[in-house]
Design a protein around this motif. Structure first.
Motif, PDB file in Angstrom:
ATOM      1  N   ILE A 118       0.898  -1.148   0.000  1.00 53.17           N
ATOM      2  CA  ILE A 118       0.000   0.000   0.000  1.00 53.17           C
ATOM      3  C   ILE A 118       0.939   1.201   0.000  1.00 53.17           C
ATOM      4  N   PRO A 119       1.093   1.857  -1.155  1.00 57.01           N
ATOM      5  CA  PRO A 119       2.139   2.886  -1.239  1.00 57.01           C
ATOM      6  C   PRO A 119       1.889   4.029  -0.257  1.00 57.01           C
ATOM      7  N   PHE A 120       2.978   4.514   0.357  1.00 59.05           N
ATOM      8  CA  PHE A 120       2.837   5.637   1.294  1.00 59.05           C
ATOM      9  C   PHE A 120       2.322   6.885   0.572  1.00 59.05           C
ATOM     10  N   ASN A 121       2.723   7.027  -0.679  1.00 58.89           N
ATOM     11  CA  ASN A 121       2.384   8.268  -1.383  1.00 58.89           C
ATOM     12  C   ASN A 121       1.111   8.148  -2.237  1.00 58.89           C
ATOM     13  N   ARG A 122       0.251   7.196  -1.912  1.00 59.39           N
ATOM     14  CA  ARG A 122      -0.951   7.069  -2.745  1.00 59.39           C
ATOM     15  C   ARG A 122      -1.901   8.222  -2.466  1.00 59.39           C
ATOM     16  N   LYS A 123      -2.667   8.533  -3.518  1.00 58.67           N
ATOM     17  CA  LYS A 123      -3.655   9.600  -3.363  1.00 58.67           C
ATOM     18  C   LYS A 123      -4.854   9.076  -2.569  1.00 58.67           C
ATOM     19  N   ASP A 124      -5.511   9.966  -1.845  1.00 62.59           N
ATOM     20  CA  ASP A 124      -6.829   9.630  -1.302  1.00 62.59           C
ATOM     21  C   ASP A 124      -7.766   9.579  -2.484  1.00 62.59           C
ATOM     22  N   GLU A 125      -8.282   8.427  -2.742  1.00 60.29           N
ATOM     23  CA  GLU A 125      -9.136   8.310  -3.929  1.00 60.29           C
ATOM     24  C   GLU A 125     -10.147   7.206  -3.668  1.00 60.29           C
ATOM     25  N   ALA A 126     -11.372   7.596  -3.460  1.00 61.44           N
ATOM     26  CA  ALA A 126     -12.406   6.582  -3.247  1.00 61.44           C
ATOM     27  C   ALA A 126     -12.617   5.812  -4.548  1.00 61.44           C
ATOM     28  N   GLY A 127     -12.911   4.521  -4.437  1.00 59.13           N
ATOM     29  CA  GLY A 127     -13.115   3.720  -5.636  1.00 59.13           C
ATOM     30  C   GLY A 127     -13.782   2.418  -5.287  1.00 59.13           C
ATOM     31  N   GLU A 128     -13.842   1.544  -6.251  1.00 54.33           N
ATOM     32  CA  GLU A 128     -14.467   0.240  -6.013  1.00 54.33           C
ATOM     33  C   GLU A 128     -13.463  -0.874  -6.251  1.00 54.33           C
ATOM     34  N   CYS A 129     -13.488  -1.867  -5.382  1.00 52.85           N
ATOM     35  CA  CYS A 129     -12.543  -2.980  -5.482  1.00 52.85           C
ATOM     36  C   CYS A 129     -12.633  -3.624  -6.858  1.00 52.85           C
ATOM     37  N   VAL A 130     -11.476  -3.859  -7.441  1.00 52.87           N
ATOM     38  CA  VAL A 130     -11.379  -4.380  -8.790  1.00 52.87           C
ATOM     39  C   VAL A 130     -12.001  -5.779  -8.906  1.00 52.87           C
ATOM     40  N   LEU A 131     -12.072  -6.504  -7.804  1.00 55.62           N
ATOM     41  CA  LEU A 131     -12.670  -7.842  -7.859  1.00 55.62           C
ATOM     42  C   LEU A 131     -14.110  -7.836  -7.359  1.00 55.62           C
ATOM     43  N   THR A 132     -14.350  -7.234  -6.191  1.00 55.94           N
ATOM     44  CA  THR A 132     -15.655  -7.368  -5.535  1.00 55.94           C
ATOM     45  C   THR A 132     -16.571  -6.169  -5.747  1.00 55.94           C
ATOM     46  N   GLY A 133     -15.999  -5.042  -6.199  1.00 52.84           N
ATOM     47  CA  GLY A 133     -16.806  -3.840  -6.355  1.00 52.84           C
ATOM     48  C   GLY A 133     -17.114  -3.124  -5.052  1.00 52.84           C
ATOM     49  N   LYS A 134     -16.636  -3.688  -3.947  1.00 46.20           N
ATOM     50  CA  LYS A 134     -16.864  -3.035  -2.653  1.00 46.20           C
ATOM     51  C   LYS A 134     -16.015  -1.772  -2.540  1.00 46.20           C
ATOM     52  N   PRO A 135     -16.384  -0.892  -1.604  1.00 43.15           N
ATOM     53  CA  PRO A 135     -15.681   0.390  -1.531  1.00 43.15           C
ATOM     54  C   PRO A 135     -14.207   0.257  -1.129  1.00 43.15           C
ATOM     55  N   SER A 136     -13.397   1.178  -1.663  1.00 45.36           N
ATOM     56  CA  SER A 136     -11.960   1.196  -1.390  1.00 45.36           C
ATOM     57  C   SER A 136     -11.527   2.631  -1.158  1.00 45.36           C
ATOM     58  N   GLU A 137     -10.521   2.809  -0.283  1.00 41.63           N
ATOM     59  CA  GLU A 137     -10.077   4.165   0.060  1.00 41.63           C
ATOM     60  C   GLU A 137      -8.940   4.659  -0.821  1.00 41.63           C
ATOM     61  N   GLY A 138      -8.350   3.712  -1.563  1.00 36.31           N
ATOM     62  CA  GLY A 138      -7.227   4.136  -2.393  1.00 36.31           C
ATOM     63  C   GLY A 138      -6.645   2.926  -3.100  1.00 36.31           C
ATOM     64  N   ARG A 139      -5.777   3.182  -4.039  1.00 35.04           N
ATOM     65  CA  ARG A 139      -5.213   2.094  -4.838  1.00 35.04           C
ATOM     66  C   ARG A 139      -4.033   1.429  -4.122  1.00 35.04           C
ATOM     67  N   VAL A 140      -3.867   0.158  -4.395  1.00 34.92           N
ATOM     68  CA  VAL A 140      -2.692  -0.569  -3.890  1.00 34.92           C
ATOM     69  C   VAL A 140      -1.968  -1.131  -5.106  1.00 34.92           C
ATOM     70  N   LEU A 141      -0.711  -1.562  -4.888  1.00 33.01           N
ATOM     71  CA  LEU A 141       0.062  -2.100  -6.005  1.00 33.01           C
ATOM     72  C   LEU A 141       0.067  -3.628  -5.985  1.00 33.01           C
ATOM     73  N   PHE A 142      -0.447  -4.208  -7.047  1.00 31.15           N
ATOM     74  CA  PHE A 142      -0.385  -5.661  -7.236  1.00 31.15           C
ATOM     75  C   PHE A 142       0.757  -6.003  -8.191  1.00 31.15           C
ATOM     76  N   ALA A 143       1.305  -7.192  -8.048  1.00 28.99           N
ATOM     77  CA  ALA A 143       2.254  -7.699  -9.043  1.00 28.99           C
ATOM     78  C   ALA A 143       2.516  -9.169  -8.760  1.00 28.99           C
ATOM     79  N   LYS A 144       2.985  -9.867  -9.781  1.00 33.87           N
ATOM     80  CA  LYS A 144       3.618 -11.150  -9.504  1.00 33.87           C
ATOM     81  C   LYS A 144       4.971 -10.831  -8.902  1.00 33.87           C
ATOM     82  N   ALA A 145       5.446 -11.701  -8.030  1.00 32.88           N
ATOM     83  CA  ALA A 145       6.658 -11.317  -7.313  1.00 32.88           C
ATOM     84  C   ALA A 145       7.658 -12.454  -7.177  1.00 32.88           C
ATOM     85  N   TYR A 146       8.923 -12.083  -7.004  1.00 35.03           N
ATOM     86  CA  TYR A 146       9.961 -13.047  -6.664  1.00 35.03           C
ATOM     87  C   TYR A 146       9.869 -13.375  -5.193  1.00 35.03           C
TER      88      TYR A 146
END
Lengths: 492, 492
Positions: free
Chosen positions: B464-492
Motif C-alpha cells: 500500500i504505497p505511502f504516497n498514494r492519493k486519497d481516492e475513493a473507488g471500487e474494489c477491482v474484484l468485488t466492487g466493494k468500496p476502497s479508500e485508495g489504490r494498492v500495487l499488485f504484481a507477480k513477485a519473486y
C-alpha cells in the motif's frame, strides 16, 4: 564498577570473567556455551576485522562465503580432520517443527521431516571448501586460489569461557590452493607472519612464532605454524594458527590440476585462522585491577571528555570548550566521546571509562575554564596532568602512538621475563609452579615424552620457536638427545 | 562468455541463472539449497555492507552478535513468529558424531549425544535477542536500544534460486527497543527510508515505499513497511522490510521498563533487514543479454584497461601508458585493473569484462600510442569513443557519476512505464498477462479478496504505497468500496 572487580592476585580467572561482563564486552546467552557479543565488545572485533581484512587483501587474498552446513559424507572424507572434530559437532537432523499435539502452544520436531543425510554445522570449512575447489581447479592457470571467509563456526565445548572457548565463535578462515609444496609452505609462513605483525603492531601483544608438535597440530595438517602469547597469569594462549595441509584435502576430494608440462597432480593446500578468542588475549595481556586497558588502535572510544560542573551555566561554558575539542580531535581521526549526561556524577563516569579501558580521559572543570587548561588522565599508567587547551590535540596525537608502544613494551618485558631456560625436570616443575610462563627446555622429540610431561605437569609444548638456537642438549624428562629447546607452558 | 548467454527475451529465468554462474557471482553447493558466494559476487556484497553499515551507524545504531542457535522453548515463545517459521527450520538435535561400526571409515550420529532441548538454527533472531534484551532493560534510562547484526540465517526452502531464495543467506537484522509506540513507529519508518535511499542512490534501483497487507506481513509484526522494486521481466521484488513489532516480543519475553513517572510498561520493538537477495535485484534491474551491468558504486572493478599489442616491445610501451593511468585513476579513488595477461586475447577479455559488468573499459593499441589516445567503452550503453590520454582521468571521474545516474533513470523510466492503473478485473488480468509490472488498483481491504486475486492471477499486493492519493473507488474484484489504490504484481 571497577571498585567491585575481583583483584587479579586474588583470583585471575574470576577477575577475567567479571571484567568481560562488567566492561560490557560479552555475556553468556540462553544457548549453552554460546555468547552474546555486546556492542562495545563487537566494536573491538570490528576494528580487528578491518585491519586483518586490509592485510589479507594487500597480500592478494579475496573474501568469499561458503555454506554453514557440511553434509556428513563430505565431513568424513578427510579422515584425520573428521576424527579431530567428530566429537564436538552440532548436527542438524530435521528441517521442520510442527505443533505438538500433547502440548498446546508448543512445537516438536516433525519426524517426517528427517534429512536423508545429516548436516554438520561447520566446525571449520576445509571439507566444504575443497569440495568446491574441485570444480574451480582444472589447470595450473586456475592456481593459486587465495580465499578468505569471515564466518561463525561451532565446536561443541563442554567447559566454556567467554571469548576463550565458546561453542559458537566468530573467526576468519583462509583456504588457499597452490601448484607446489614450496608455494604452499611459503603461504603458510606468510600468513603466520601477518598474524604476528597484527598481534604485535595492532594489538600490542608480543608473540612467539613457531611450529606445533604433532600432538598439537590441526587435525588433517602436516604442519601447523602458530603465534603464542603469554597472559599475565603465566599461562600461554595460542593467538593464531596457519596450517600446511599438504595434499591431504586434495586427495580426499580428488582435486587435481594439469601442470605446465602436461602432467596431472594433486593440489597443495593451506588454511589459517584467528578468532574472537583474540579478544580474550587482548584483555588478559593489558588489563588491570581497575578494568580494561585497550591499546589506542583497538579502542572504540580513544578519548572521553567529562565535564565537571555545578549548574547549567557552567555546563554550557564547559560544553563550548569540549565541543571544540571534539571537533578538532575528530578532524585528525581520533574517536572521541563527550559525556555530558546529567544522570551520572563525574566520579561514576571516571570509574566507568576506566573499567572500559578508554585510553585517555579529559576532564574540564571551572578552574580549567579560568586557566585555559584540561586535566588529562592516561588509562594505562593512571597518571594525570594538566595541559593547555591549545596543546591538547598535539598531545593526544602523540599519546596515541606512545600508549600503543608502551603497552607493547610492557607486555614484552613481562613476556621476556617469563621465558625461563631450565635443564632439569625438578627445575621445570619448580619454575612452572612458582613463576609460570614459558619454560624453554630440551625435549627428545617424541609424542610419548610430551604426553608424559603433560600428565605430570599440565604443561604442553606451545611451539618449537622458529628462532631457536641450534643447541644440542638432553631431554628434560628422559635425558635423550635433543636438537634444540622448545617452549612449554600451561595454556588456555 | 557473453555470447553463450541465453537471451532475456527467450527465457528470463534461464538468463538469470546462467548469468549468476558465468559472471562468477555464485554457484550451488553440495548442500541442498545453499550457495557458495564467489569472490567477485562477495566483493559486491562487501560494498553493499560497507555503505549500509555506514548509514546504520550514522543513524545511531551499533553492531553486536547473538547466537546462531535458538533453543526451542525460546523459539516458540512468540506464537505468531514461531508459527510463521516452524515449517522451514533446520533443527540441531545432537552434538556429536561417532564411528559407525557397520561402515568402517564412516561416521554416524551418536545417539547418546542427544540434546535435552533441540536448537533451531536462527531463521531470524527476534526470539534470542528479546530474551537477551530482557536483561539489558530495567528502566527508561536503558532505552532506546538500537542494535544491528550482520549474520547468516537459515530458512529451509524447497525451491531455491541463487541469491533470490536460498536455504542459508547472509543479511543484516536490526532490532530496536523503545519507550513509546510513536518512537518505535518512527524507527520503523526511518529504517525503511534508509533502505530506499540505499537502493536508489547506491544501487540505482528505484523503489516504491509502502506498507504490507496483513497477509504479507512479517510473522509477529503489527506493521511491515517495505521497499518494492520492479525487475525487467515485470515481476516485483521485495528489496527490504522494516517491521513495527508493537509489544508482541516484549510480552512474549516479559520485557518491561520503569517509566519516567514510576510506572512499569512493556517495551516497544522494531526489526528490519536486507539480505544477499539484493544482489539478485541488482542483476535483474540493470543487466542485459551480454551480461552484468553494474552501477559504479557497486562495481568491484570500475575500470579495466586492456592492451592490444603484437610482441613484447609494443606491450612494454603500452604498459608504460597503462600503468601511469592506473596510478592516476587510483589516486582519485577509482578501482582499476590492468589486465596484461598473455594467456588470453583482447577479444576474450572484452567479452569477459562485459559479462562481469565492469562499467568502463579502456583499450590501448599501437595507434593510440601514436595519437596519444585511448579507446573508452561504456558497459551500460555499449558505446565507444576515443579520448585524449590527458583527459582520461577527468572523463572517467565524471562518467562514474553519469553512469550511476543513467542506470537509475533508465530503471526508473522502465518502472514508471510499468505501473498501470486498472479499474476492472478483466483489464487487471490483461495487463498482468501482456505487460506485467505493478498494477495499481482498488481493493476492498480484506484478506479474502487478496487471496482470491492471488488464486486467480498469482499476483499479490506488493504494498500500500505511502504516497498514494486519497481516492475513493471500487474494489477491482468485488466492487466493494476502497479508500485508495494498492500495487499488485507477480513477485519473486
Amino acid at each position: 564498577m571497577g571498585k567491585n572487580l575481583t583483584k587479579r592476585s586474588d583470583d585471575y580467572s574470576k577477575w577475567y570473567n567479571e571484567l568481560v561482563v562488567k566492561a560490557d564486552l560479552a555475556e553468556n546467552s540462553a544457548v549453552r556455551g554460546c555468547m552474546v557479543i555486546k556492542p562495545y565488545g563487537f566494536a573491538i572485533w570490528e576494528k580487528m576485522q578491518a585491519e586483518l581484512d586490509r592485510m589479507f587483501k594487500e597480500s592478494g587474498h579475496q573474501n568469499a562465503y561458503f555454506p554453514l552446513f557440511v553434509p556428513k559424507s563430505l565431513f568424513e572424507a578427510e579422515e584425520k580432520n573428521a576424527e579431530g572434530f567428530a566429537k564436538e559437532c552440532a548436527v542438524v537432523t530435521h528441517y521442520r517443527l510442527k505443533n505438538d499435539p500433547d502440548n498446546p502452544g508448543k512445537l516438536k520436531v516433525d519426524p517426517e521431516a528427517k534429512l536423508e543425510e545429516e548436516l554438520v554445522v561447520r566446525p571449520t570449512s576445509e571439507a566444504v571448501i575443497w569440495n568446491t575447489y574441485k570444480n574451480w581447479i582444472q589447470s595450473y592457470r586456475d592456481l593459486p586460489i587465495k580465499v578468505n571467509q569471515w564466518a561463525n563456526v561451532v565446536r561443541w565445548e563442554m567447559r566454556t569461557r567467554l571469548f576463550l572457548r565458546t561453542s559458537e565463535f566468530l573467526w576468519q578462515e583462509g583456504h588457499t590452493a597452490h601448484e607446489t609444496k614450496e608455494e604452499a609452505l611459503q603461504e603458510t609462513e606468510l600468513m603466520n607472519d601477518i598474524y604476528a605483525e597484527f598481534a604485535e603492531n595492532f594489538m600490542a601483544i608480543p608473540v612467539v612464532k613457531g611450529s606445533k608438535t604433532e600432538n598439537e597440530r590441526f587435525a588433517g595438517a602436516l604442519e601447523t605454524y602458530c603465534i603464542e602469547a603469554l597472559m599475565q597469569d603465566g599461562k600461554a594462549l595460542q593467538a593464531g594458527t596457519s596450517h600446511f595441509l599438504g595434499q591431504n584435502f586434495a586427495k580426499a576430494f580428488d582435486v587435481k590440476f594439469a601442470t605446465k608440462d602436461g602432467g596431472l597432480e594433486h593440489v597443495w593446500a593451506t588454511s589459517w585462522g584467528v578468532s574472537t578468542r583474540l579478544i580474550g588475549a587482548l584483555i588478559m595481556t593489558h588489563s588491570d585491577d581497575k578494568g580494561l586497558v585497550l591499546p589506542p588502535n583497538l579502542a572504540p572510544i580513544q578519548v572521553v571528555i567529562v565535564p565537571i560542573y555545578k549548574g547549567e551555566e557552567q555546563l554550557e561554558q564547559i560544553s563550548e570548550v569540549a565541543n571544540e575539542l571534539v571537533k578538532d580531535l575528530r578532524a585528525v581521526g581520533i574517536s572521541v566521546k563527550y559525556d555530558d549526561r546529567d544522570t551520572q556524577k563525574p566520579g561514576w563516569k571516571f570509574a566507568q571509562y576506566e573499567l572500559q579501558g578508554v585510553p585517555v580521559r579529559l576532564a574540564i572543570g571551572p578552574k580549567d575554564l579560568e586557566k585555559g587548561t584540561v586535566e588529562l588522565a592516561r588509562r594505562d599508567t593512571l597518571t594525570k596532568e594538566f595541559i593547555n587547551r591549545d596543546k591538547v590535540v598535539e598531545k593526544i596525537r602523540s599519546l596515541m602512538t606512545e600508549i600503543q608502544e608502551d603497552l607493547f613494551n610492557k607486555a614484552k618485558s613481562f613476556r621476556d621475563e617469563h621465558i625461563t631456560e631450565v635443564d632439569s625436570f625438578d627445575e621445570f616443575k619448580k619454575v612452572l609452579k612458582q613463576k609460570g610462563g614459558f619454560i624453554s627446555a630440551h625435549w627428545d622429540g617424541t609424542p610419548e615424552t610430551e604426553n608424559k610431561i603433560k600428565e605430570l605437569t599440565k604443561a604442553t609444548i606451545r611451539c618449537i620457536p622458529f628462532n631457536r638456537k641450534d643447541e644440542a642438549g638432553e631431554c628434560v624428562l628422559t635425558g635423550k638427545p635433543s636438537e634444540g629447546r622448545v617452549l612449554f607452558a600451561k595454556a588456555y
